[in-house]
Design a protein around this motif. Structure first.
Motif, PDB file in Angstrom:
ATOM      1  N   PRO A 169      -2.307  -6.558  -8.105  1.00 44.00           N
ATOM      2  CA  PRO A 169      -1.879  -6.774  -6.716  1.00 44.00           C
ATOM      3  C   PRO A 169      -2.137  -5.566  -5.816  1.00 44.00           C
ATOM      4  N   ALA A 170      -1.952  -4.345  -6.347  1.00 48.85           N
ATOM      5  CA  ALA A 170      -2.203  -3.147  -5.541  1.00 48.85           C
ATOM      6  C   ALA A 170      -3.690  -3.010  -5.214  1.00 48.85           C
ATOM      7  N   ASP A 171      -4.555  -3.320  -6.182  1.00 46.99           N
ATOM      8  CA  ASP A 171      -5.998  -3.279  -5.926  1.00 46.99           C
ATOM      9  C   ASP A 171      -6.388  -4.280  -4.846  1.00 46.99           C
ATOM     10  N   VAL A 172      -5.847  -5.492  -4.950  1.00 44.66           N
ATOM     11  CA  VAL A 172      -6.175  -6.542  -3.993  1.00 44.66           C
ATOM     12  C   VAL A 172      -5.646  -6.189  -2.608  1.00 44.66           C
ATOM     13  N   ALA A 173      -4.480  -5.537  -2.558  1.00 47.98           N
ATOM     14  CA  ALA A 173      -3.911  -5.147  -1.270  1.00 47.98           C
ATOM     15  C   ALA A 173      -4.858  -4.216  -0.517  1.00 47.98           C
ATOM     16  N   LYS A 174      -5.524  -3.317  -1.233  1.00 47.98           N
ATOM     17  CA  LYS A 174      -6.500  -2.422  -0.587  1.00 47.98           C
ATOM     18  C   LYS A 174      -7.660  -3.222  -0.005  1.00 47.98           C
ATOM     19  N   LEU A 175      -8.128  -4.219  -0.756  1.00 44.86           N
ATOM     20  CA  LEU A 175      -9.223  -5.034  -0.253  1.00 44.86           C
ATOM     21  C   LEU A 175      -8.786  -5.874   0.942  1.00 44.86           C
ATOM     22  N   GLU A 176      -7.541  -6.322   0.932  1.00 44.98           N
ATOM     23  CA  GLU A 176      -7.027  -7.061   2.092  1.00 44.98           C
ATOM     24  C   GLU A 176      -7.035  -6.180   3.331  1.00 44.98           C
ATOM     25  N   ARG A 177      -6.638  -4.923   3.152  1.00 50.51           N
ATOM     26  CA  ARG A 177      -6.662  -4.002   4.299  1.00 50.51           C
ATOM     27  C   ARG A 177      -8.103  -3.761   4.753  1.00 50.51           C
ATOM     28  N   MET A 178      -8.997  -3.663   3.788  1.00 48.44           N
ATOM     29  CA  MET A 178     -10.421  -3.495   4.119  1.00 48.44           C
ATOM     30  C   MET A 178     -10.907  -4.674   4.961  1.00 48.44           C
ATOM     31  N   CYS A 179     -10.554  -5.894   4.560  1.00 48.57           N
ATOM     32  CA  CYS A 179     -10.957  -7.087   5.311  1.00 48.57           C
ATOM     33  C   CYS A 179     -10.383  -7.063   6.725  1.00 48.57           C
ATOM     34  N   ALA A 180      -9.107  -6.732   6.818  1.00 54.31           N
ATOM     35  CA  ALA A 180      -8.453  -6.727   8.127  1.00 54.31           C
ATOM     36  C   ALA A 180      -9.068  -5.678   9.050  1.00 54.31           C
ATOM     37  N   LEU A 181      -9.375  -4.503   8.501  1.00 51.02           N
ATOM     38  CA  LEU A 181      -9.921  -3.419   9.327  1.00 51.02           C
ATOM     39  C   LEU A 181     -11.352  -3.720   9.761  1.00 51.02           C
ATOM     40  N   ARG A 198     -11.938   4.194   3.943  1.00 52.78           N
ATOM     41  CA  ARG A 198     -11.143   5.424   3.870  1.00 52.78           C
ATOM     42  C   ARG A 198      -9.685   5.141   4.193  1.00 52.78           C
ATOM     43  N   LEU A 199      -9.458   4.344   5.230  1.00 45.36           N
ATOM     44  CA  LEU A 199      -8.091   4.002   5.607  1.00 45.36           C
ATOM     45  C   LEU A 199      -7.433   3.110   4.557  1.00 45.36           C
ATOM     46  N   ALA A 200      -8.200   2.184   4.001  1.00 41.10           N
ATOM     47  CA  ALA A 200      -7.644   1.285   2.994  1.00 41.10           C
ATOM     48  C   ALA A 200      -7.224   2.051   1.743  1.00 41.10           C
ATOM     49  N   ARG A 201      -8.023   3.040   1.344  1.00 30.88           N
ATOM     50  CA  ARG A 201      -7.681   3.829   0.148  1.00 30.88           C
ATOM     51  C   ARG A 201      -6.443   4.675   0.371  1.00 30.88           C
ATOM     52  N   GLY A 202      -6.240   5.106   1.613  1.00 30.72           N
ATOM     53  CA  GLY A 202      -5.121   6.009   1.882  1.00 30.72           C
ATOM     54  C   GLY A 202      -3.865   5.320   2.320  1.00 30.72           C
ATOM     55  N   ALA A 203      -3.866   3.957   2.350  1.00 30.42           N
ATOM     56  CA  ALA A 203      -2.697   3.216   2.831  1.00 30.42           C
ATOM     57  C   ALA A 203      -1.577   3.290   1.815  1.00 30.42           C
ATOM     58  N   GLY A 204      -0.401   2.893   2.263  1.00 33.03           N
ATOM     59  CA  GLY A 204       0.801   2.943   1.437  1.00 33.03           C
ATOM     60  C   GLY A 204       0.856   1.807   0.440  1.00 33.03           C
ATOM     61  N   PRO A 205       2.078   1.433   0.005  1.00 28.49           N
ATOM     62  CA  PRO A 205       2.241   0.383  -0.993  1.00 28.49           C
ATOM     63  C   PRO A 205       1.796  -0.960  -0.460  1.00 28.49           C
ATOM     64  N   PRO A 206       1.563  -1.932  -1.345  1.00 23.24           N
ATOM     65  CA  PRO A 206       1.082  -3.238  -0.919  1.00 23.24           C
ATOM     66  C   PRO A 206       2.004  -3.892   0.091  1.00 23.24           C
ATOM     67  N   ALA A 207       1.412  -4.557   1.074  1.00 25.51           N
ATOM     68  CA  ALA A 207       2.194  -5.267   2.069  1.00 25.51           C
ATOM     69  C   ALA A 207       2.849  -6.483   1.448  1.00 25.51           C
TER      70      ALA A 207
END
Length: 332
Positions: free
Chosen positions: A62-74, A86-95
Motif C-alpha cells: 500500500p505504501a508503494d502504491v500510495a507513492k504512485l498515486e501521488r505521482m499520477c495526481a502530480l 521527487r515530490l512523491a518519494r518525499g511525501a509522508g505516510p499513505p493517504a
C-alpha cells in the motif's frame, strides 16, 4: 480474471501461491496507466517497491502504491515527471484514500474516494478509479486497456452497470460543477467506451423473421451509449438487432419499423424533453402482416427521460439487466 489466466507475475518465482502485495499489472489497472509506465517510473525515477520477495518479480505494498498515486495526481496537474517523482518519494505516510492491496472491490463504508484530481466516485469498484484517472489524463492506450479488461472480466452488463456508468456519472458531475471545464474528458471517455463496446460485441446476428429488435433514440436525443451496450448484450445472446443510434426523426423511425417488422422496439430518452409519449403509443399501434395474422411490436421505453411519463401498456425496464431479460428472455 481466474488464476489460470494470470501471468507468472502472480507468483513469487517458486511455483507456490501468490506472494503478498500487488503485481505490476494489478497496480497499473488500479492507477489507470499502462504496465510499461509503472516499470518506467520504477527504473527512471526510483518509484519501485521498497521490499524484494526474492523471486524474479516484485510486489507492491500500500505504501508503494500510495507513492504512485501521488505521482499520477502530480503529473495530472502538468508537473514534469521528474519533479513529480521527487515530490512523491518525499511525501509522508499513505493517504486515507490510497488504493488498497487487498484486491478490487468497494472502498470501506463512509469513505469518499477521489481519483487525484477532485473527481468524486464514492463507494465503487476499484476499476472505476483506474478508468477515471486514465480519462482525466486523456490516456487513450490505458483507457482502452482498462475498459477491455473490465468487460472481459465482468461481462458486458456488469461492466457497464458497475464500472462504466459510475465513472461516466462522476465525470458528468465534475463537468457540471466546474463550468464545463471537463467537457473534453466526458467526450473522450464516451468515445472510448463506445469503441470498447463495439470491440466486445460478437458478430452481427442474421435476421430471423419476427425476432428482430429495433433500438433507437427518440427524436432530438443524442445519448447513444446505453443503446450501444444494450445492442452488444442482445447480440451476445443471439438476438438480431437493428441499431439506429441517436436522434432518429419520426418518419425514418416509423419507416424502419415497417421495413423490419420487429418483435420489439426500444426507445431511449435521456431527458424528459425528448421522451415522446405519442410517438411510443404510435409505434405500439403499428401493424403488419396478412389479414387475420397481423402483428404489432412490443415497445419498451428506456432511460430516465420516461420517469413520470409512463405509457399505459408499455414496459419500462429500470436498468440494462432488466431490458436484456425483457428482450432476450430465452438467452443465456
Amino acid at each position: 480474471m481466474s488464476a489460470h489466466g494470470r501471468s507468472g507475475e502472480d507468483r513469487d518465482g517458486s511455483g507456490g501461491p501468490p506472494a503478498a502485495g500487488l503485481t505490476t499489472g494489478d497496480v497499473a489497472r488500479r492507477l489507470g496507466v499502462a504496465p510499461t509506465t509503472v516499470r518506467t517510473w520504477d527504473r527512471r525515477y526510483g518509484l519501485g517497491p521498497e521490499a524484494h520477495t526474492g523471486g524474479r518479480h516484485r510486489r507492491w505494498t500500500p505504501a508503494d502504491v500510495a507513492k504512485l498515486e501521488r505521482m499520477c495526481a502530480l503529473t495530472a496537474t502538468g508537473l514534469p515527471p521528474a519533479e513529480a517523482a521527487r515530490l512523491a518519494r518525499g511525501a509522508g505516510p499513505p493517504a486515507a484514500d490510497s488504493v488498497r492491496a487487498d484486491g478490487p472491490g468497494p472502498a470501506p463504508a463512509g469513505r469518499r474516494s477521489r481519483t487525484g484530481s477532485g473527481l468524486r466516485l464514492g463507494d465503487v469498484r476499484q476499476e472505476c478509479r483506474g478508468v477515471a484517472r486514465a480519462a482525466l489524463r486523456l490516456d487513450a492506450a490505458a483507457l482502452d486497456e482498462l475498459l477491455t479488461a473490465a468487460i472481459a472480466g465482468h461481462g458486458l452488463v456488469a461492466a457497464w452497470t458497475e464500472v462504466i456508468v459510475p465513472t461516466l456519472q462522476a465525470v458528468g458531475r465534475k463537468w457540471e460543477n466546474s463550468g464545463e471545464k471537463y467537457v473534453e474528458v466526458e467526450h473522450f471517455l464516451s468515445w472510448h467506451v463506445s469503441g470498447a463496446l463495439r470491440q466486445a460485441a460478437p458478430r452481427t446476428v442474421p435476421d430471423r423473421p419476427g425476432s428482430t429488435v429495433v433500438l433507437a433514440c427518440t427524436p432530438g436525443e443524442t445519448h447513444t451509449l446505453p443503446l450501444e451496450v444494450l445492442s452488444a448484450a442482445l447480440t451476445e445472446r443471439g438476438v438480431p438487432v437493428r441499431m439506429f443510434g441517436g436522434a432518429l426523426p419520426v418518419d425514418p423511425l416509423l419507416a424502419a419499423v415497417r421495413r423490419t417488422g420487429p418483435a420489439a422496439v426500444a426507445l431511449w430518452a435521456q431527458s424528459r424533453a425528448t421522451a415522446s409519449r405519442p410517438l411510443a403509443q404510435h409505434v405500439a399501434a403499428m401493424e403488419w402482416g396478412v389479414r387475420g395474422a397481423r402483428r404489432s411490436p412490443a415497445v419498451l421505453t428506456l432511460g430516465p427521460g420516461w420517469a413520470g411519463q409512463a405509457v399505459a401498456g408499455l414496459a419500462r425496464p429500470p436498468g440494462l439487466a432488466e431490458a436484456v431479460a425483457a428482450l432476450a428472455p430465452d438467452g443465456p
